[in-house]
Design a protein around this motif. Structure first.
Motif, short mmCIF file in Angstrom:
data_model
loop_
_atom_site.label_atom_id
_atom_site.label_comp_id
_atom_site.label_asym_id
_atom_site.label_seq_id
_atom_site.Cartn_x
_atom_site.Cartn_y
_atom_site.Cartn_z
N GLY A 9 0.82 -1.20 0.00
CA GLY A 9 0.00 0.00 0.00
C GLY A 9 0.85 1.24 0.00
O GLY A 9 2.08 1.19 -0.08
N SER A 10 0.18 2.36 0.11
CA SER A 10 0.85 3.65 0.05
C SER A 10 1.92 3.77 1.12
O SER A 10 1.74 3.33 2.26
CB SER A 10 -0.18 4.77 0.22
OG SER A 10 0.45 6.01 0.39
N SER A 11 3.04 4.39 0.75
CA SER A 11 4.14 4.61 1.69
C SER A 11 3.94 5.87 2.51
O SER A 11 4.81 6.24 3.31
CB SER A 11 5.47 4.68 0.94
OG SER A 11 5.44 5.73 -0.02
N ARG A 41 10.46 -0.55 0.34
CA ARG A 41 9.84 0.53 -0.43
C ARG A 41 10.11 0.30 -1.91
O ARG A 41 11.26 0.20 -2.34
CB ARG A 41 10.38 1.88 0.02
CG ARG A 41 9.79 3.06 -0.75
CD ARG A 41 9.84 4.34 0.08
NE ARG A 41 8.99 4.24 1.27
CZ ARG A 41 8.87 5.22 2.15
NH1 ARG A 41 9.55 6.36 2.01
NH2 ARG A 41 8.09 5.07 3.21
N VAL A 42 9.05 0.22 -2.70
CA VAL A 42 9.18 -0.05 -4.12
C VAL A 42 9.76 1.18 -4.82
O VAL A 42 9.21 2.27 -4.71
CB VAL A 42 7.82 -0.42 -4.74
CG1 VAL A 42 7.99 -0.81 -6.21
CG2 VAL A 42 7.16 -1.54 -3.95
N PRO A 43 10.89 1.04 -5.55
CA PRO A 43 11.50 2.19 -6.23
C PRO A 43 10.57 2.81 -7.27
O PRO A 43 9.88 2.10 -8.01
CB PRO A 43 12.73 1.58 -6.91
CG PRO A 43 13.02 0.34 -6.17
CD PRO A 43 11.69 -0.18 -5.71
N ASN A 44 10.52 4.10 -7.28
CA ASN A 44 9.77 4.88 -8.28
C ASN A 44 8.26 4.68 -8.20
O ASN A 44 7.54 5.08 -9.12
CB ASN A 44 10.25 4.54 -9.70
CG ASN A 44 11.75 4.73 -9.87
OD1 ASN A 44 12.32 5.73 -9.42
ND2 ASN A 44 12.41 3.77 -10.52
N VAL A 45 7.81 4.05 -7.14
CA VAL A 45 6.37 3.83 -6.95
C VAL A 45 6.06 4.13 -5.48
O VAL A 45 6.78 3.67 -4.60
CB VAL A 45 5.96 2.37 -7.26
CG1 VAL A 45 4.48 2.17 -7.03
CG2 VAL A 45 6.33 2.00 -8.69
N PRO A 46 5.03 4.92 -5.20
CA PRO A 46 4.73 5.25 -3.80
C PRO A 46 4.07 4.08 -3.05
O PRO A 46 2.95 4.19 -2.57
CB PRO A 46 3.79 6.44 -3.92
CG PRO A 46 3.07 6.22 -5.22
CD PRO A 46 4.08 5.59 -6.13
#
Length: 621
Positions: A9-11, A41-46
């Motif tokens: 989900g959202s960071s 934390r997924v890179p380039n994606v919130p």
């Protein structure tokens, strides 16, 4: 054997870590030895990815088996619930390809085989499993569930987030999900809850179907579900292979299959026990264990002083092999009441009979003796036509196909079994609505919606019997029984292993001719023949199949009926809203009504659960 969980989900907020903690806390009994999690934390994606694990240490008790387990290069992380029984063989194959291992765990074998072969590795696993692999490079989660759904896997996807767990309650509570009334109604009217679909006790929560895997894109939460195993296809191929073998050859092959299945399931670094009844299935498992030189401590529900219980048959087997048996018996009113709430909390959903309470009590007794793994006989009835309903299906098959030459032998078979089951004829008539084309099954007085997504167990009559067996394995019988088994065992921090659910045994059973499974008024005929000399003859020739004999009426009169009524009265207004107009809790759920009306116990547990799915208002167990 463990509990797994995860969230994507959202960071921006703390929802992921909060939900993961809630799930981990709720699943503590599934894995009391260690609780751990990771966040990426997924890179380039919130988006944040959270993975959680509750460990029950069974194979390799060292830290080398801890999870979440991450590959040396940091690309993959794994959380895994279950057991890969053939992990040693897979490990040997990987080692010939140059793979190096740091532990003795099946978890590391699963991770590195998945790294080497991708989703093709799933077909090589002999076992029960649900697991999730995080791939940081491709930014995808892969979630997998075993061939027959022994291990559960629930998930929720609301397009903004994705969550999964081994149990449903924490996710349902966190997202305020409403009870799924179709799920409740089918349990009352058709006596099964789970099946091969995504249905769960809550609206919006889904179950990954057995024999499937699912990929979740971390970029957009897109989900794709794929089947990796088809029981009907595999059984049809087996039928071709076995169509020319003799009965004696099939008997030997069956025994070989069972010996291999049991041998794999004896791999553990903790004490092993066995859940033992007076039936053919569990006694066969116990006998083959003893024949292999292993004598697990046995646990059985019954009383040697009560000639109507199964304890006498159990003792016959125990005496033959020198097995120590712990007999579980319920007598005290307070004990019965506490056991009901312990079972309800373990199941996290309604259940239809006191046999689920007895099963919980057996696992609890094993836990108190320090047992961590229990073998059992689940699956034998489905694989080898052990249920009496298969006589009905065979009759319908004969009539629909006009196999008049087979009718005399069938009548002879039926005549053999009638004297053994005549005393329960009324019970069969009460429950017959499920098998005679009635879409709504048995009658119920509760004001629940009509069932519109629940096939009748009468479906499949007139078709080939092996296909109807397959429906029991995938839909009408086994999925619900596995829910009871998983929840009751894991609530007591015990791994339940079921040799008859080795996929090779199931496929073999379905491939055999009906006349090798039903003969002389006996179901599971070929299994009984294969076990001659190993299991006492009094068990092998017993036609009076009783299931898990709990003395249901005695338990209800000994205080359970009072406990059910008292629990419903805590939420009387809600409960009366579901009941027939003018009915009262005391009359509709009197002891006599609970005992004599087939759906009434399931109705009671359903109302107790519907009134408070969190179960927080009921007495502590």
């Amino acid at each position: 054997m463990c509990g797994i969980s995860g969230y994507v989900g959202s960071s921006d907020g703390l929802e992921g870590s909060d939900l993961l903690k809630e799930i981990l806390d709720s699943q503590h009994r599934r894995g009391p030895d260690r609780t751990a999690s990771l966040c990426w934390r997924v890179p380039n994606v919130p988006q944040d990815v959270h993975l959680g694990h509750n460990r029950l240490s069974i194979i390799d008790l060292s830290e080398g088996g801890n999870q979440p387990m991450t590959s040396e290069d940091g690309r993959y992380s794994l959380v895994f619930n279950g057991a890969i029984y053939n992990y040693k063989e897979i490990r040997s194959t990987l080692e010939t390809e140059g793979v190096i291992f740091e532990s003795e765990s099946d978890t590391e074998v699963l991770l590195k085989s998945f790294m080497a072969w991708g989703v093709d590795a799933i077909r090589r696993y002999y076992g029960m499993f649900s697991f999730c692999v995080l791939d940081r490079v491709d930014q995808v989660l892969t979630l997998v569930r075993d061939r027959f759904g022994v291990k559960p896997l629930f998930y929720l996807n609301d397009e903004k987030s994705f969550a999964f767990a081994s149990t449903p309650s924490a996710i349902a509570k966190h997202f305020n999900l409403e009870p799924q009334l179709e799920y409740i109604g089918r349990g009352i009217r058709q006596k099964y809850y789970e099946d091969e679909t995504e249905i769960t006790p809550y609206v919006g929560l889904k179950s990954l179907p057995s024999a499937h895997y699912m990929t979740v894109s971390l970029k957009n939460l897109e989900i794709n579900v794929h089947r990796y195993y088809d029981l009907d296809k595999e059984a049809a191929e087996q039928r071709e292979v076995l169509s020319t073998i003799s009965f004696d050859r099939a008997k030997k092959e069956l025994l070989d299959h069972l010996k291999r299945a049991i041998s794999l399931r004896l791999r553990a670094d903790v004490p092993i026990g066995i859940s033992l009844s007076g039936g053919v299935d569990s006694t066969s498992v116990a006998a083959l264990c003893a024949d292999a030189g292993v004598k697990p401590m046995a646990f059985s529900f019954g009383d040697l002083k009560d000639h109507t219980s199964e304890a006498g048959l159990v003792q016959q087997l125990a005496s033959k092999y020198g097995l120590k048996v712990h007999y579980v018996n319920l007598t005290a009113k307070e004990e019965i009441s506490r056991l009901f709430f312990r079972t309800l909390r373990a199941q996290q959903a309604p259940f239809p009979h006191t046999s689920q309470m007895a099963q919980y009590a057996v696992f609890e007794a094993a836990k108190n003796e320090g047992i961590r793994v229990m073998l059992g006989g689940q699956g034998g009835d489905e694989a080898f036509m052990g249920y009496r309903k298969y006589y009905l299906f065979e009759m319908m098959n004969i009539l629909s196909q006009k196999r008049w030459r087979d009718l005399p032998e069938f009548v002879f078979n039926l005549a053999q079994i009638v004297p053994a089951v005549a005393g329960r004829g009324i019970t069969f008539l009460r429950e017959g609505g499920r098998y005679f084309g009635k879409a709504q099954g048995m009658s119920s007085g509760l004001t629940l919606p009509k069932l519109d997504k629940t096939p009748s167990p009468g479906e499949g009559q007139g078709e080939e019997n092996w296909k109807r067996q397959s429906l029991d394995i995938t839909r009408y019988s086994l999925p619900t029984l596995l829910r009871y088994e998983d929840r009751n065992s894991m609530a007591n921090s015990i791994e339940s292993r079921l040799p008859f659910l080795d996929h090779r045994v199931i496929e073999f059973g379905l491939s055999l001719p009906t006349e090798w499974k039903i003969r002389r008024g006996l179901g599971k005929f070929i299994l009984r023949q294969a076990m001659e000399g190993l299991v006492p003859e009094i068990i092998l020739q017993n036609r009076d199949k009783r299931g898990f004999d709990t003395r249901h009426a005695d338990i209800v009169r000994s205080g359970l009926g009072y406990t059910l009524r008292s629990a419903m009265k805590l939420h009387e207004k809600k409960v009366l809203g579901w009941m027939p107009e003018g009915a009262t809790i005391d009359t509709y759920f009197s002891d006599q009504c609970i005992i004599t009306n087939a759906p009434r116990f399931a109705e009671a547990t359903s109302l107790i659960w519907l009134a408070d799915p969190t179960l927080t208002s009921y007495p502590e167990s």
